[in-house]
Every structure is written in structure tokens, then in C-alpha cells.
Design a protein around this motif. Structure first.
Motif, PDB file in Angstrom:
ATOM      1  N   SER A  28     -35.042  -8.124 -13.771  1.00  0.00           N
ATOM      2  CA  SER A  28     -35.940  -8.988 -12.999  1.00  0.00           C
ATOM      3  C   SER A  28     -37.292  -9.085 -13.698  1.00  0.00           C
ATOM      4  O   SER A  28     -37.662  -8.227 -14.507  1.00  0.00           O
ATOM      5  N   ARG A  71     -31.183 -15.921 -16.638  1.00  0.00           N
ATOM      6  CA  ARG A  71     -30.728 -15.450 -15.320  1.00  0.00           C
ATOM      7  C   ARG A  71     -31.465 -14.186 -14.864  1.00  0.00           C
ATOM      8  O   ARG A  71     -30.893 -13.307 -14.209  1.00  0.00           O
ATOM      9  N   VAL A 109     -33.814 -12.216 -12.375  1.00  0.00           N
ATOM     10  CA  VAL A 109     -34.211 -12.336 -10.976  1.00  0.00           C
ATOM     11  C   VAL A 109     -35.724 -12.552 -10.964  1.00  0.00           C
ATOM     12  O   VAL A 109     -36.474 -11.781 -11.577  1.00  0.00           O
ATOM     13  N   GLU A 159     -39.312 -12.559  -9.287  1.00  0.00           N
ATOM     14  CA  GLU A 159     -40.219 -12.134  -8.228  1.00  0.00           C
ATOM     15  C   GLU A 159     -41.574 -12.784  -8.504  1.00  0.00           C
ATOM     16  O   GLU A 159     -41.863 -13.169  -9.644  1.00  0.00           O
TER      17      GLU A 159
END
Length: 470
Positions: free
Chosen positions: A201, A220, A222, A224
Motif C-alpha cells: 500500500s 495495483r 492499495v 490510502e
């Protein structure tokens, strides 16, 4: 028909405009089956365009079956089915209806583009063309220009970047830690390949640079978000995030323009140390600060936790596709092993020329000259906006960079303001693509000024006042 006269604009490729106009004449029946068309040479002379322009337009019409070429005889109109002609007419009527502007304006105000407040361009007037050309010609005499360049960047350019980064940005590094590439986004793609297996992420500024977001999404990651307000980033959110990788623009936030204080920078470094993560610092126009000296880079505090990204596109020339990245020691060898079989995608000629440009002191002189030039333009733009709009607008980010953000107190939406400005011959740009989860209560528009003259800035603001008045 022997001759045509079309009104051609600069908004679209001219061959495409010729093709579209001819197509309309055919589908509307103005040109009948077997009518002869002007020769390529004659049409080019009439429209005052190149022969390649009319040739490309004719070739497209031939490919789509509207006309045919008969050798030396020339070009002729093909037969079209009546049903097809009716459908074309209906489509054109629908297109005309759809093309009506959202905000109706008097016909007299409709004009071609006069002022383009585009960010990311440079002032051509002050580009050191003669010096750059002379150096490039000298470099072309070197045998290295006739070979593929070094995989991770020209050694001479990297040697010049080492003292420059220390003097200008406070970053202490070595040639081995510097990687050369063609763009910041390309560098982010490479970093993504390197880190995604260990860092699933990433934390991105919201709002922030959408080009970075696209690069991470391609891998890809993640996503935040780190909320950023007009006054700065909300760093309290860090303790609640799972990501150990953070992308930021601390010296000149994109797009708000706010700079991080030393306390905020130290907080980021402490966070990276605590979570054993990395900070990607995008210093895209750190050279241009107008109220104080440019802030030292985040990488100057702890280079072991910061991946520093810099570019020549904003400060020198976008067409010279040169960017660079300074890696922490722990990532240098993994990076070189991962990309050992990938060709260098930045021009070796441009790399070597830039190295000579820096070695002769031309780079430092250029930055000083452009910092003064852009400061004057920035001040002029802000003064004109305040004079014309007063409390109706608020200006963000006027301390640094090559653009400002204007908050408009208006019942109109961002898109409506953009459309109305374009009706008056002025192009301004949205900031909504930069937002992820947050939104802005008032419309925010981005206005670049770097390539505009003082007169163009004044005219542009005057036209915006006319366009946005109630």
C-alpha cells in the motif's frame, strides 16, 4: 467544383479540419456523385496549407469511401446511399445541439483562444538557445553519442548533480545513488516495480498529483490518503495508516502550493523511521521559491528514508526529457539488479549536453534568471487578479512554483467557470482531477503563468473578469 474556402483554426490538426469540411459537403449533398475535386496542389494554395495537409485529408476520405482517386484525372465524389445521407444529417443536427455551451453567451463574445493559462510550460524568450545549441554540437563530436548510453544515467551528468543537489537542495549523495530517467512518472513506475512486493500500500496526498496516483494504481497498490488542506497536510492521520510508503510534495504541494515546515518534515522522517518505511519526495519545482530561499529538501534530513525525485522539465525545458532520482543506500543495489537489462530511456545526447551546461555554470545562471522572471510574472498575475476580482477570489500558492490556484466565490461550478472562460478566449484548468476522497466547497482553478507575457497575463485576467461576472 473548382475551389473551396474553409476557415481553419489552431485548435485541431489542419488536415482533420479539411477532411471534416469536405465530408460535410459530401454528406449534405453540396458535392454530388462524380463531382470533381480540386487538385491537391490547388486546394493547398487556396487554403494556404502544405500539400501534405490536403493529401492526408484526401487519403482519409478515400479510405472511408467518400471519394476516389482516378490517377491523373484527379479525385471524384463517390455515390452514397440516400439513407446514409439522412443519417448523417441527423447526426450533424444532434452534434450541433450537443455542442451548444452550457452557459449561453452573446455571439459577439465567442472568440478563438487568446490566453492559455497552462501550467508546465516555460518562457521560450529566455531559453538559452544559442548556448544549448553550441554545447549540443560539441557533444555530437564525442564518440559516446553514437553508442547506447549508460543504463542508469550518464556519469558526467550524475557527477554534476552531486554538488548541485548539496548546494541547492541540501541533499548529500554520491553518483552511485543517482538514477537518470525521462520523467518523474517513469521513475515512479520503476520504484513501484521495486517496492510493491514488500510495500503493498502507498499513502498519497489528497489532493495531489494524479500522475503519481496513476503510476501506483498501475501496480495495483492499495491507495490510502493523506488529507491536505490549504494550510498544510493533516499529519495526525499517519498513526492510523497501514501504508509504510508515502508520496509527498513537501516543498511545493501540488496543487495547493503550501510548503511543509521543518517540524512537519521532521514528523514525516520520524514516521518513516518508526514504521521502517520510505518517503518518495517529489521536488518538481523546488528551485522556484519567491519569498525566501528555497527550502532544503526532505532528503537533506535523513537520506536513508527518502527517495528523492527531481526533474529538469519544469525548470528548464519539458522537451528535454530528463529527470533524476536519488536512492537510499539500501535500494541502490536492488534497483540496479532489477533493471540491469532495461535500456536507458533518456536521451544520451541531452544528458551529456546538460552535464556540460551545468559544468560551465550555465545552469545556475539560468535558474537565477528564471527565478527573477517568474517572480515578476507571479506578482503581476496576483496583482491583476486582486485588482479585478477583489474579495471574489482567493489566491493560493503564490510563494513558489509556476502556477497558482484561484478559489472563486461563485454559484457556478468548476466546469461552468472553465466553459465560460473559454467562451471569452481564455483557457484555465480544473483541480478536481487531483482530489481522491476530499472535495472543495468553492471551485478551484489552476492558472499557470510561466510562458505568458505580462500583456497576455493582463488580458487574460481582464477576460476572466468579463467571463465570470454575475
Amino acid at each position: 467544383m473548382d475551389d473551396f474556402i474553409f476557415l481553419l483554426t489552431e485548435k485541431e490538426a489542419k488536415y482533420k479540419q479539411v477532411y471534416q469540411q469536405m465530408k460535410i459537403l459530401i454528406t449534405q449533398g453540396t458535392l454530388q456523385t462524380n463531382d470533381s475535386l480540386p487538385s491537391i496542389r490547388k486546394l493547398a494554395e487556396t487554403l494556404q496549407v502544405s500539400r501534405n495537409t490536403t493529401l492526408t485529408a484526401y487519403e482519409q476520405l478515400v479510405a472511408e469511401g467518400y471519394i476516389r482517386g482516378e490517377g491523373r484525372k484527379g479525385y471524384f465524389v463517390n455515390a452514397l446511399e440516400p439513407v446514409f445521407l439522412q443519417e448523417q444529417e441527423q447526426e450533424q443536427e444532434q452534434e450541433q445541439e450537443q455542442e451548444q455551451p452550457v452557459l449561453s453567451q452573446p455571439t459577439s463574445n465567442t472568440t478563438s483562444l487568446l490566453v492559455d493559462f497552462r501550467a508546465g510550460a516555460v518562457d521560450q524568450t529566455y531559453f538559452p538557445m544559442k548556448t544549448w545549441r553550441q554545447l549540443a554540437n560539441q557533444v555530437l563530436q564525442e564518440p559516446s553519442c553514437y553508442q547506447y548510453g549508460e543504463l542508469f544515467g550518464d556519469p558526467l551528468l550524475k557527477e554534476q548533480l552531486v554538488p548541485y543537489l548539496l548546494q541547492a537542495r541540501g541533499v548529500s549523495t554520491t553518483s552511485e545513488n543517482i538514477m537518470i530517467g525521462s520523467s518523474t512518472q517513469q521513475m515512479l513506475l520503476y520504484v513501484g516495480f521495486l517496492l510493491k512486493d514488500h510495500f503493498p500500500s502507498v499513502l498519497l496526498e489528497d489532493p495531489g498529483y494524479n500522475g503519481a496516483r496513476e503510476a501506483f494504481q498501475l501496480h495495483r497498490f492499495v491507495i490510502e490518503t493523506l488529507p491536505v488542506m490549504e494550510t498544510g497536510a493533516q499529519l495526525d492521520i499517519l498513526k492510523h495508516c497501514q501504508a509504510r510508503l508515502l508520496y509527498v510534495t513537501p516543498s511545493h504541494h501540488f496543487p495547493y502550493g503550501v510548503s511543509m515546515t521543518i517540524q512537519q518534515r521532521q514528523t514525516l522522517i520520524q514516521w518513516a523511521q518508526q514504521v521502517n518505511g520510505y518517503i518518495l519526495e517529489d521536488d518538481y519545482d523546488g528551485e522556484f521559491r519567491y519569498t525566501q530561499q528555497p527550502f532544503p529538501a526532505l532528503a537533506s534530513i535523513d537520506p536513508s528514508k527518502v527517495i528523492y525525485l527531481g526533474t529538469f522539465s519544469k525548470s528548464f525545458l519539458p522537451g528535454v526529457r530528463l529527470s533524476y532520482m536519488v536512492l537510499p543506500n539500501t535500494l541502490v543495489q536492488p534497483f540496479k539488479e532489477r533493471f540491469a537489462h532495461f535500456e536507458q530511456n533518456a536521451s544520451s545526447l541531452h544528458q551529456r549536453t546538460m552535464a556540460q551546461f551545468m559544468a560551465q555554470g550555465e545552469w545556475t545562471r539560468h535558474i537565477k534568471r528564471m527565478r527573477l522572471t517568474y517572480k515578476q510574472k507571479m506578482q503581476h498575475l496576483v496583482q491583476e487578479l486582486q485588482r479585478q476580482f477583489g474579495p471574489q477570489i482567493a489566491v493560493l500558492g503564490e510563494q513558489s512554483g509556476l502556477y497558482i490556484v484561484v478559489k472563486v466565490k461563485s454559484p457556478l461550478s468548476e466546469q461552468q467557470l472553465i466553459q465560460r472562460a473559454e467562451t471569452y478566449g481564455v483557457k484555465v484548468y480544473p483541480t478536481s482531477p487531483f482530489f481522491i476522497n476530499q472535495t472543495s466547497e468553492d471551485p478551484l482553478l489552476q492558472l499557470g503563468f510561466s510562458k505568458l507575457t505580462m500583456e497576455e497575463i493582463k488580458l487574460g485576467v481582464e477576460r476572466l473578469k468579463e467571463a465570470w461576472q454575475p
